[in-house]
Design a protein around this motif. Structure first.
Motif, PDB file in Angstrom:
ATOM      1  N   UNK A 100       6.970  -8.514  21.255  1.00 64.18           N
ATOM      2  CA  UNK A 100       6.593  -8.070  22.649  1.00 64.18           C
ATOM      3  C   UNK A 100       5.910  -9.574  23.087  1.00 64.18           C
TER       4      UNK A 100
ATOM      5  N   UNK B  61      11.657 -11.804  43.787  1.00 66.09           N
ATOM      6  CA  UNK B  61      11.612 -10.497  44.296  1.00 66.09           C
ATOM      7  C   UNK B  61      12.993  -9.918  44.392  1.00 66.09           C
TER       8      UNK B  61
ATOM      9  N   UNK C 112       7.603  -5.408  37.175  1.00 65.61           N
ATOM     10  CA  UNK C 112       6.540  -5.578  36.085  1.00 65.61           C
ATOM     11  C   UNK C 112       5.400  -5.057  37.132  1.00 65.61           C
ATOM     12  N   UNK C 113       5.134  -4.836  38.285  1.00 65.14           N
ATOM     13  CA  UNK C 113       3.831  -4.726  39.065  1.00 65.14           C
ATOM     14  C   UNK C 113       4.035  -3.055  39.192  1.00 65.14           C
ATOM     15  N   UNK C 114       3.860  -2.356  38.192  1.00 64.68           N
ATOM     16  CA  UNK C 114       4.074  -0.994  38.346  1.00 64.68           C
ATOM     17  C   UNK C 114       2.896  -0.146  38.550  1.00 64.68           C
ATOM     18  N   UNK C 115       1.735  -0.736  38.717  1.00 64.64           N
ATOM     19  CA  UNK C 115       0.449  -0.264  38.627  1.00 64.64           C
ATOM     20  C   UNK C 115      -0.351  -0.567  39.584  1.00 64.64           C
TER      21      UNK C 115
ATOM     22  N   UNK D 118       3.657  -9.914  25.357  1.00 63.53           N
ATOM     23  CA  UNK D 118       2.382  -9.810  26.087  1.00 63.53           C
ATOM     24  C   UNK D 118       1.187 -10.322  25.005  1.00 63.53           C
TER      25      UNK D 118
ATOM     26  N   UNK E 165      10.768  -6.073  46.660  1.00 65.83           N
ATOM     27  CA  UNK E 165       9.627  -5.821  45.762  1.00 65.83           C
ATOM     28  C   UNK E 165       9.560  -6.981  45.053  1.00 65.83           C
ATOM     29  N   UNK E 166       8.286  -7.302  44.605  1.00 66.22           N
ATOM     30  CA  UNK E 166       7.885  -8.417  43.652  1.00 66.22           C
ATOM     31  C   UNK E 166       8.370  -7.746  42.398  1.00 66.22           C
TER      32      UNK E 166
ATOM     33  N   UNK F 275      10.236   5.099  33.483  1.00 63.61           N
ATOM     34  CA  UNK F 275      11.037   3.743  33.148  1.00 63.61           C
ATOM     35  C   UNK F 275      12.615   3.679  33.474  1.00 63.61           C
TER      36      UNK F 275
ATOM     37  N   UNK G 141      11.343  -5.581  34.014  1.00 68.91           N
ATOM     38  CA  UNK G 141      10.109  -5.598  32.957  1.00 68.91           C
ATOM     39  C   UNK G 141      10.533  -5.081  31.852  1.00 68.91           C
ATOM     40  N   UNK G 142       9.795  -6.109  30.917  1.00 71.04           N
ATOM     41  CA  UNK G 142      10.042  -5.579  29.396  1.00 71.04           C
ATOM     42  C   UNK G 142       9.698  -4.478  28.976  1.00 71.04           C
ATOM     43  N   UNK G 143       8.624  -3.772  29.935  1.00 67.46           N
ATOM     44  CA  UNK G 143       8.178  -2.564  29.470  1.00 67.46           C
ATOM     45  C   UNK G 143       8.923  -1.378  29.904  1.00 67.46           C
TER      46      UNK G 143
ATOM     47  N   UNK H 109       6.453 -12.571  37.955  1.00 66.90           N
ATOM     48  CA  UNK H 109       6.166 -13.692  38.233  1.00 66.90           C
ATOM     49  C   UNK H 109       5.985 -14.503  36.838  1.00 66.90           C
TER      50      UNK H 109
END
Lengths: 158, 158
Positions: free
Chosen positions: A154, A36, A117-120, A156, A42-43, A141, A110-112, A46
């Protein structure tokens, strides 16, 4: 640097109620880690650590994970510059999960390219919609992953 | 209640950049879940859901996990009264982790009796000590687990 030795897990009382550091690694040698933002709460992400990664994190005060996709130690930020400086390390009741509070150099984890990473978000309860579409909670971003990572694979996996 | 259908994972772009809900369950059919207190931002616990648990959580707006020790759905708080009312559900970039923001009825989430499962900290960097003792960050338990759980088996495994 001193050698860090984890204690052997002997009783439930020891694991839950004592000051012994006796982490449990799963059948793959990994322990999950929740990270966090120390300021916002904010998280951010993980991830996982193996024993070497956890000892290194404790020693250097920066987050070192184990990358399951690359099967290697992963000193977060070494490629992107987005180093996670540890502010606090917590361990849970049965010592099979780590919580890191960090300051992120550069403000994104976040790699994006997003901050977290929890953007949605997922609609639930009475707010559910028929098509169950995700909603973007971060609108922009923080960085362009193409510039930062260039041709790196990537992480993912489908 | 409507049927919730997850999307098939087809491309990395779909998983990371679209509004499709396409969660990834691991080889045991589980997805890790990070649960934070909606007000304080504190990490309360880390657990797991299977597909049924995630769908049920989305439907009812209360946290339903999968208990790996009991190998069963686990509607958190059904025994202890410490129900977790969902305020927000987030999913991460590659959709293999869930973040729940919750309000906890009764104010505690940890079976040992503390507010958070992460009631101990680990010294790191220059603050390390030779014996690497944990430090208690919560001084008092919120409830007495013996009263709440009576003779239920302790979920901690050595």
């Amino acid at each position: 640097m001193e050698e860090i030795n984890f204690k052997k897990r002997e009783t439930i009382e020891q694991v839950e109620e004592s000051t012994d550091l006796a982490p449990k690694f799963d059948e793959n040698g990994l322990i999950p880690v929740v990270t966090t933002d120390h300021s916002s709460g904010e998280v951010l992400m993980q991830g996982y650590m193996n024993e070497v990664a956890l000892k290194k994190t404790i020693k250097i005060g920066e987050a070192v994970y184990y990358s399951r996709s690359r099967k290697a130690l992963w000193h977060k930020g070494k490629t992107s510059g987005l180093i996670q400086v540890i502010k606090e390390i917590r361990i849970d009741d049965d010592q099979d999960c780590i919580w890191l509070k960090v300051d992120v150099k550069g403000g994104a984890s976040c790699h994006v390219g997003y901050r977290s990473c929890f953007y949605r978000s997922v609609a639930f309860g009475s707010k559910q919609t028929e098509d169950q579409k995700l909603q973007f909670e971060e609108k922009e971003k923080v960085f362009d992953p193409k510039e930062v990572y260039e041709n790196a694979a990537n992480p993912t996996k489908l």
